[in-house]
Scaffold this motif. Structure first.
Motif, PDB file in Angstrom:
ATOM      1  N   TYR A  40      32.057 -51.601 -23.521  1.00  0.00           N
ATOM      2  CA  TYR A  40      31.081 -52.597 -24.252  1.00  0.00           C
ATOM      3  C   TYR A  40      31.596 -53.925 -24.254  1.00  0.00           C
ATOM      4  O   TYR A  40      32.876 -54.279 -24.205  1.00  0.00           O
ATOM      5  CB  TYR A  40      30.982 -52.161 -25.650  1.00  0.00           C
ATOM      6  CG  TYR A  40      30.467 -51.021 -25.979  1.00  0.00           C
ATOM      7  CD1 TYR A  40      29.052 -50.723 -26.147  1.00  0.00           C
ATOM      8  CD2 TYR A  40      31.252 -49.821 -25.865  1.00  0.00           C
ATOM      9  CE1 TYR A  40      28.446 -49.544 -26.411  1.00  0.00           C
ATOM     10  CE2 TYR A  40      30.486 -48.570 -25.989  1.00  0.00           C
ATOM     11  CZ  TYR A  40      29.157 -48.378 -26.308  1.00  0.00           C
ATOM     12  OH  TYR A  40      28.566 -47.226 -26.520  1.00  0.00           O
ATOM     13  N   ASN A  41      30.872 -55.081 -23.956  1.00  0.00           N
ATOM     14  CA  ASN A  41      31.043 -56.228 -23.857  1.00  0.00           C
ATOM     15  C   ASN A  41      31.261 -57.028 -25.424  1.00  0.00           C
ATOM     16  O   ASN A  41      31.106 -56.276 -26.360  1.00  0.00           O
ATOM     17  CB  ASN A  41      30.048 -57.086 -23.274  1.00  0.00           C
ATOM     18  CG  ASN A  41      28.810 -57.343 -23.637  1.00  0.00           C
ATOM     19  OD1 ASN A  41      28.446 -56.888 -24.848  1.00  0.00           O
ATOM     20  ND2 ASN A  41      27.884 -57.728 -22.966  1.00  0.00           N
ATOM     21  N   GLU A  79      27.007 -54.461 -26.280  1.00  0.00           N
ATOM     22  CA  GLU A  79      26.261 -54.236 -25.331  1.00  0.00           C
ATOM     23  C   GLU A  79      27.018 -53.183 -24.443  1.00  0.00           C
ATOM     24  O   GLU A  79      28.176 -53.729 -23.941  1.00  0.00           O
ATOM     25  CB  GLU A  79      25.604 -55.263 -24.665  1.00  0.00           C
ATOM     26  CG  GLU A  79      24.699 -56.048 -25.196  1.00  0.00           C
ATOM     27  CD  GLU A  79      24.272 -57.329 -24.518  1.00  0.00           C
ATOM     28  OE1 GLU A  79      23.291 -57.884 -24.855  1.00  0.00           O
ATOM     29  OE2 GLU A  79      25.152 -57.890 -23.746  1.00  0.00           O
ATOM     30  N   LYS A  80      26.600 -52.025 -23.995  1.00  0.00           N
ATOM     31  CA  LYS A  80      27.330 -51.066 -23.283  1.00  0.00           C
ATOM     32  C   LYS A  80      27.049 -51.568 -21.666  1.00  0.00           C
ATOM     33  O   LYS A  80      25.935 -51.774 -21.359  1.00  0.00           O
ATOM     34  CB  LYS A  80      26.655 -49.750 -23.322  1.00  0.00           C
ATOM     35  CG  LYS A  80      27.385 -48.883 -22.626  1.00  0.00           C
ATOM     36  CD  LYS A  80      26.833 -47.506 -22.351  1.00  0.00           C
ATOM     37  CE  LYS A  80      26.140 -46.852 -23.721  1.00  0.00           C
ATOM     38  NZ  LYS A  80      25.764 -45.570 -23.397  1.00  0.00           N
ATOM     39  N   VAL A  81      28.179 -51.684 -21.018  1.00  0.00           N
ATOM     40  CA  VAL A  81      28.052 -52.563 -19.735  1.00  0.00           C
ATOM     41  C   VAL A  81      28.581 -51.519 -18.754  1.00  0.00           C
ATOM     42  O   VAL A  81      28.289 -51.699 -17.259  1.00  0.00           O
ATOM     43  CB  VAL A  81      28.938 -53.826 -19.448  1.00  0.00           C
ATOM     44  CG1 VAL A  81      28.124 -54.897 -20.439  1.00  0.00           C
ATOM     45  CG2 VAL A  81      30.301 -53.527 -20.045  1.00  0.00           C
ATOM     46  N   TYR A  82      29.078 -50.325 -19.203  1.00  0.00           N
ATOM     47  CA  TYR A  82      29.621 -49.439 -18.143  1.00  0.00           C
ATOM     48  C   TYR A  82      29.732 -47.983 -18.840  1.00  0.00           C
ATOM     49  O   TYR A  82      30.206 -47.984 -19.913  1.00  0.00           O
ATOM     50  CB  TYR A  82      31.112 -49.891 -17.670  1.00  0.00           C
ATOM     51  CG  TYR A  82      31.802 -48.968 -16.560  1.00  0.00           C
ATOM     52  CD1 TYR A  82      31.414 -49.343 -15.214  1.00  0.00           C
ATOM     53  CD2 TYR A  82      32.352 -47.911 -16.930  1.00  0.00           C
ATOM     54  CE1 TYR A  82      31.866 -48.404 -14.024  1.00  0.00           C
ATOM     55  CE2 TYR A  82      32.837 -47.079 -15.727  1.00  0.00           C
ATOM     56  CZ  TYR A  82      32.725 -47.308 -14.693  1.00  0.00           C
ATOM     57  OH  TYR A  82      33.089 -46.727 -13.612  1.00  0.00           O
ATOM     58  N   LEU A  89      32.055 -56.237 -13.168  1.00  0.00           N
ATOM     59  CA  LEU A  89      32.095 -57.016 -14.467  1.00  0.00           C
ATOM     60  C   LEU A  89      32.701 -58.215 -14.486  1.00  0.00           C
ATOM     61  O   LEU A  89      33.557 -58.609 -13.822  1.00  0.00           O
ATOM     62  CB  LEU A  89      32.750 -56.052 -15.641  1.00  0.00           C
ATOM     63  CG  LEU A  89      32.374 -54.574 -15.911  1.00  0.00           C
ATOM     64  CD1 LEU A  89      33.027 -53.773 -16.899  1.00  0.00           C
ATOM     65  CD2 LEU A  89      30.783 -54.458 -16.345  1.00  0.00           C
ATOM     66  N   TYR A 123      36.781 -56.706 -23.285  1.00  0.00           N
ATOM     67  CA  TYR A 123      35.925 -55.520 -23.658  1.00  0.00           C
ATOM     68  C   TYR A 123      36.367 -54.734 -24.404  1.00  0.00           C
ATOM     69  O   TYR A 123      37.533 -54.518 -24.284  1.00  0.00           O
ATOM     70  CB  TYR A 123      35.717 -55.007 -22.030  1.00  0.00           C
ATOM     71  CG  TYR A 123      34.812 -55.767 -21.037  1.00  0.00           C
ATOM     72  CD1 TYR A 123      33.226 -55.698 -20.996  1.00  0.00           C
ATOM     73  CD2 TYR A 123      35.601 -56.534 -20.186  1.00  0.00           C
ATOM     74  CE1 TYR A 123      32.781 -56.502 -20.345  1.00  0.00           C
ATOM     75  CE2 TYR A 123      34.732 -57.437 -19.233  1.00  0.00           C
ATOM     76  CZ  TYR A 123      33.445 -57.426 -19.240  1.00  0.00           C
ATOM     77  OH  TYR A 123      32.827 -58.109 -18.421  1.00  0.00           O
TER      78      TYR A 123
END
Length: 110
Positions: free
Chosen positions: A62-63, A67-70, A86, A91
Motif C-alpha cells: 500500500y502507498n 491505496e493498494k498498489v501491488y 512503483l 510503502y
C-alpha cells in the motif's frame, strides 16, 4: 444539586526522564513465525522468506494514501518480487494468510 462526572481517562506517565520514553508510537508490526522482507531499502527487487509454506499466502503493498498498489500470491518459502514499476517512496507491506494479516512492515523503495 447536579454532579458532573468526567469520563475522559488519562494515561499516567511514570517516567522521570525526558530522555527515555517507554510509550509505543508508530505503526504496529505483527509477526507470526519467521517472515523476513529484504533488502530494505530496495531498488525494486524484494525478497520474502516465510520460514514455512503459507496456505493461501499473499503480499499486498500500500502507498502512503492507503491505496493498494501491488498484490501477489506467495507460493514458496522464498519469493522474489519485482516492484520496479512503483515510484520511489515509503510503502506498507502486509503478508496475509487464511488467518488474515500475519506480518506488516514499512518498506522503502529507492
Amino acid at each position: 444539586m447536579r454532579q458532573s462526572i468526567n469520563t475522559v481517562l488519562t494515561s499516567v506517565v511514570k517516567s522521570r526522564s525526558n530522555v527515555r520514553n517507554n510509550r509505543q508510537i508508530g505503526i504496529n508490526t505483527f509477526k507470526t513465525g519467521s517472515i523476513t522482507i529484504y533488502p530494505n531499502p530496495n531498488n525494486g527487487i524484494l525478497n520474502i522468506q516465510t520460514g514455512t509454506t503459507l496456505e493461501n499466502g499473499s503480499i499486498e503493498i500500500y502507498n502512503v494514501l492507503g491505496e493498494k498498489v501491488y498484490s501477489e500470491k506467495i507460493k514458496e518459502q522464498n519469493t522474489q518480487l519485482d516492484i520496479s514499476n512503483l515510484s520511489n517512496g515509503i510503502y506498507q507491506a502486509r503478508v496475509l494468510s487464511n488467518n488474515g494479516v500475519i506480518y506488516q512492515s514499512k518498506i522503502v523503495k529507492q
